[in-house]
Structures are given as structure tokens and as C-alpha cells.
Design a protein around this motif. Structure first.
Motif, PDB file in Angstrom:
ATOM      1  N   ASP A   1       1.319  -0.799   0.144  1.00 48.07           N
ATOM      2  CA  ASP A   1      -0.173   0.195  -0.188  1.00 48.07           C
ATOM      3  C   ASP A   1       1.207   1.326  -0.015  1.00 48.07           C
ATOM      4  O   ASP A   1       0.550   2.030   0.306  1.00 48.07           O
ATOM      5  CB  ASP A   1      -0.812  -0.241   0.982  1.00 48.07           C
ATOM      6  N   VAL A   2       1.748   0.824  -0.648  1.00 47.69           N
ATOM      7  CA  VAL A   2       2.869   2.155  -1.006  1.00 47.69           C
ATOM      8  C   VAL A   2       3.183   2.656  -2.566  1.00 47.69           C
ATOM      9  O   VAL A   2       4.003   1.517  -2.620  1.00 47.69           O
ATOM     10  CB  VAL A   2       4.124   1.764   0.229  1.00 47.69           C
ATOM     11  N   VAL A   3       3.410   3.382  -3.228  1.00 49.68           N
ATOM     12  CA  VAL A   3       3.647   3.884  -4.156  1.00 49.68           C
ATOM     13  C   VAL A   3       4.979   5.221  -4.725  1.00 49.68           C
ATOM     14  O   VAL A   3       4.300   5.630  -4.210  1.00 49.68           O
ATOM     15  CB  VAL A   3       2.345   4.490  -4.922  1.00 49.68           C
ATOM     16  N   PRO A   4       5.562   4.124  -4.319  1.00 48.64           N
ATOM     17  CA  PRO A   4       6.519   5.444  -3.844  1.00 48.64           C
ATOM     18  C   PRO A   4       6.620   6.343  -5.594  1.00 48.64           C
ATOM     19  O   PRO A   4       6.212   5.974  -7.101  1.00 48.64           O
ATOM     20  CB  PRO A   4       8.500   5.495  -4.313  1.00 48.64           C
ATOM     21  N   ILE A   5       7.321   8.495  -5.631  1.00 49.82           N
ATOM     22  CA  ILE A   5       6.679   8.661  -7.140  1.00 49.82           C
ATOM     23  C   ILE A   5       8.269   9.270  -7.232  1.00 49.82           C
ATOM     24  O   ILE A   5       8.112  10.781  -6.977  1.00 49.82           O
ATOM     25  CB  ILE A   5       5.264   9.540  -7.109  1.00 49.82           C
ATOM     26  N   PRO A   6       9.414   8.737  -7.463  1.00 44.92           N
ATOM     27  CA  PRO A   6      10.786   9.131  -7.929  1.00 44.92           C
ATOM     28  C   PRO A   6      10.314  10.660  -8.408  1.00 44.92           C
ATOM     29  O   PRO A   6       9.762  10.160  -9.779  1.00 44.92           O
ATOM     30  CB  PRO A   6      11.772   8.101  -7.587  1.00 44.92           C
ATOM     31  N   GLY A   7      10.836  12.301  -8.930  1.00 44.42           N
ATOM     32  CA  GLY A   7      10.896  13.352 -10.101  1.00 44.42           C
ATOM     33  C   GLY A   7      11.793  13.110 -10.925  1.00 44.42           C
ATOM     34  O   GLY A   7      13.274  12.487 -10.081  1.00 44.42           O
ATOM     35  N   THR A   8      11.771  12.641 -11.641  1.00 45.34           N
ATOM     36  CA  THR A   8      13.119  12.766 -12.621  1.00 45.34           C
ATOM     37  C   THR A   8      12.187  13.559 -14.305  1.00 45.34           C
ATOM     38  O   THR A   8      11.454  13.568 -14.678  1.00 45.34           O
ATOM     39  CB  THR A   8      13.537  11.787 -12.956  1.00 45.34           C
ATOM     40  N   ARG A   9      13.351  14.141 -14.859  1.00 44.71           N
ATOM     41  CA  ARG A   9      12.698  14.589 -16.176  1.00 44.71           C
ATOM     42  C   ARG A   9      14.162  14.435 -16.949  1.00 44.71           C
ATOM     43  O   ARG A   9      13.796  14.473 -18.514  1.00 44.71           O
ATOM     44  CB  ARG A   9      13.101  15.957 -16.300  1.00 44.71           C
TER      45      ARG A   9
END
Length: 340
Positions: free
Chosen positions: A284-292
Motif C-alpha cells: 500500500d505504498v507507491v513511491p513517486i521519484p521525480g525525474t525529467r
């Protein structure tokens, strides 16, 4: 020892998780840096990165109405033309941001909720939002009013799931009693573990998925940032992130160096190890690492396929122990809006 749960070829599609009624990839994509805060931007590469993410099964795209003063939502809207059904769009509202900086206040009254939703729909060019979250709690508005306005948007078919960001436990319970929350978005990483005492267990109890932003400590846990001189003069980590400040950086470098050595021993990158640790918190954990950039997205996606055993997890947690981190996770102005 670390093992990979599938072949390199099968990285094409990530496993999935649930957010309320929605199915999303086990890892999402934070889109903030595609329009500001982290130095020069490149719309073409950002859109290519979003497309690569969709191909990999990274379907959850995270944005907010104030990112780039609306430009971030517009960029995502352009990226999703002809691909809307492949993505789960999560946007946020509530921050009052009349100029540069991270914002000057919060507004979450019912009228603002409705107008913010309409504005986001217009900028994204879509007929509904998959997820709409309040960015920070407004102390001048009862959370029941905000949650009620969000619930009305669900009833109207304009929003599918609602959530809060950086809210305190009591506030989460009160909002959830008005309408079930699908999401709590909050900072969670090896160097930001405050939610583990009370908030993460509460979300598990209520069936709320935690969407973990800044899972790489805004890039620091990758081990590639050695000095603030590597950051642009307008990079917000210089201003709003005390852990990058001169008085804290040397101590924090010793911590991340331990993580890098651990990752080297196991044949993965420090970023992959940090993300894999978070993937192992639960389903029940969803990481959202940011990148471009597509290259970073591919590296991050591979973390979802790493299987850590008990020895690995213990070694990781010993290398980045919470008490060893120097500095607060936000500056004083921003910390006043946390866990209300």
C-alpha cells in the motif's frame, strides 16, 4: 542477498498497486522538476520521459496546480494527448503562490476546491481527474468542509479518488469520515521516516494508500550530490532544504556514503537501493521519484524488481539511521504546514 524478481527484459511493465478503485504502477513519476525548481528544463525530454514511463507501466503522474504556475499540468496535458487512458493523473490544490518561492499560504474552502478542480481540468485538457489531493491542510477551514467539497466532485464525476498531503492523524480520520480517502501523499524515504510511528499505521488501518514523494531525498540519496555548488543558483534545495545547507551537508554525506558502499557491494545503485527499501514497506505504498530524464526513469524503475531479504533491509536501515540525519526536511516556513 539482493535478487531480481524478473529478467531485465520484463522491466518493460511494472507490477501494480491499488489506490482506492484505481490500479497504478508500483512506482509513479513526480513531475515537479519538469517545469521548475531543479534548474533548466526541457519540455521535449520531459514529454519523452512521461511516454517512456507509460511504456514501463509507470502510470501514476503526480503534479499540482502551482507547479510552474500551471505550466506543469499543461505539459502533462500535452504529453497525454492520445494517451489519456494509459495514465492516472494525480494533481493537488490549495497552495497560495502569487510569485516565486514555495508559496505563501493555504486555501481550502469549498469554493476554492471547486474552482481549482475546474482550472486543473482545463489546463490538463481532460474531463476528469483520477486523483485530487489537498496539498496542505488549511487551519482556517474545517477539514470536513474541504472533504465535503471533494466528495461532491466525486459525485459529479469530475474526480475519481480524493486525498490529503502532509496531514496529521486526527485530520486524516476526520476527512475519511466524510468521504473515504484513497491517498495520503507525504514525504517518506530512508532519511524522512516520521510517518512510521503513527500515520503509516493509520493509513493501513483505513485502507489509504501512501504515495511517497521525495523518496530519494530530492536526489541526495543517489549519492551524486556532493556539494551545493552542483545545484543551480535558483535550485530550491539551496533555499528550502536545510539538509543541503553548509552546516548539515558534511554529516549527511557520511550517511549517504554508507548507503553507496552498501549498494556497490550488491551491484545496484544507491538510488535503486533506497527505492527498493521503500517498495518493501508494503503493497500500500507507491513511491513517486521525480525525474525529467529517461535514463533516470529507467534506473528508478528497475528498483521495483529488486527483492531484498531481511539481512539487506537491516543493513540499509543501519546505514541511514534516522538519528544520523542533520537538518529538518523543510525550512521553518514550510514546516509549519506539515502534519496539521
Amino acid at each position: 542477498m539482493i535478487s531480481r524478481t524478473s529478467s531485465e527484459d520484463s522491466i518493460t511493465r511494472l507490477p501494480t498497486r491499488r489506490i482506492g478503485t484505481l490500479t497504478v504502477g508500483a512506482q509513479g513519476l513526480g513531475c515537479l522538476g519538469m517545469t521548475e525548481f531543479y534548474g533548466p528544463t526541457d519540455d521535449a525530454e520531459a514529454i519523452a520521459t512521461i511516454h517512456r514511463g507509460l511504456e514501463r507501466g509507470i502510470t501514476l503522474l503526480d503534479t499540482a496546480d502551482v507547479y510552474g504556475h500551471g505550466r506543469n499540468e499543461e505539459l502533462i496535458g500535452r504529453a497525454l494527448r492520445g494517451r489519456r487512458d494509459q495514465a492516472v493523473i494525480a494533481t493537488k490544490f490549495g497552495v497560495v503562490r502569487p510569485g516565486p518561492g514555495v508559496g505563501s499560504g493555504i486555501r481550502a474552502d469549498a469554493d476554492h476546491v471547486r474552482r481549482s478542480c475546474e482550472d486543473s481540468l482545463r489546463r490538463l485538457g481532460v474531463d476528469h481527474l483520477d486523483i485530487l489531493c489537498l496539498t496542505r491542510v488549511d487551519p482556517s477551514v474545517p477539514i470536513e468542509e474541504t472533504a465535503g467539497a471533494l466528495a461532491a466532485l466525486v459525485t459529479a464525476g469530475k474526480v475519481r479518488e480524493i486525498g490529503l498531503s502532509e496531514a496529521g492523524a486526527a485530520t486524516i480520520r476526520r476527512a475519511h469520515a466524510v468521504h473515504p480517502l484513497g491517498v495520503l501523499q507525504t514525504e517518506w524515504s530512508l532519511w524522512s521516516r516520521d510517518i512510521e510511528a503513527e500515520i503509516a499505521p493509520l493509513c493501513r488501518e483505513l485502507g489509504i494508500t501512501v504515495v511517497a514523494y521525495a523518496p530519494l531525498g530530492r536526489g541526495f540519496l543517489s549519492g551524486t550530490i556532493r556539494s551545493v555548488d552542483q545545484l543551480g543558483t535558483d535550485d530550491f534545495r539551496r533555499i528550502a532544504q536545510p539538509r543541503f545547507a553548509a552546516e548539515n551537508l558534511p554529516r549527511n554525506l557520511t550517511v549517504v556514503d554508507r548507503l553507496v558502499r552498501l549498494a556497490d557491494e550488491r551491484g545496484v545503485s544507491a538510488a535503486q537501493l533506497a527505492l527498493a527499501w521503500l517498495h518493501h514497506r508494503d503493497l500500500d505504498v507507491v513511491p513517486i521519484p521525480g525525474t525529467r530524464r529517461r535514463s533516470h526513469l529507467d534506473e528508478n524503475a528497475a528498483a521495483a524488481f529488486l527483492d531484498l531479504d531481511a539481512e539487506d533491509l537491516a543493513a540499509i536501515e543501519a546505514s541511514v539511521a534516522p538519528g544520523h540525519i542533520a537538518g529538518a526536511r523543510w525550512n521553518e516556513q514550510s514546516m509549519q504546514f506539515i502534519e496539521r
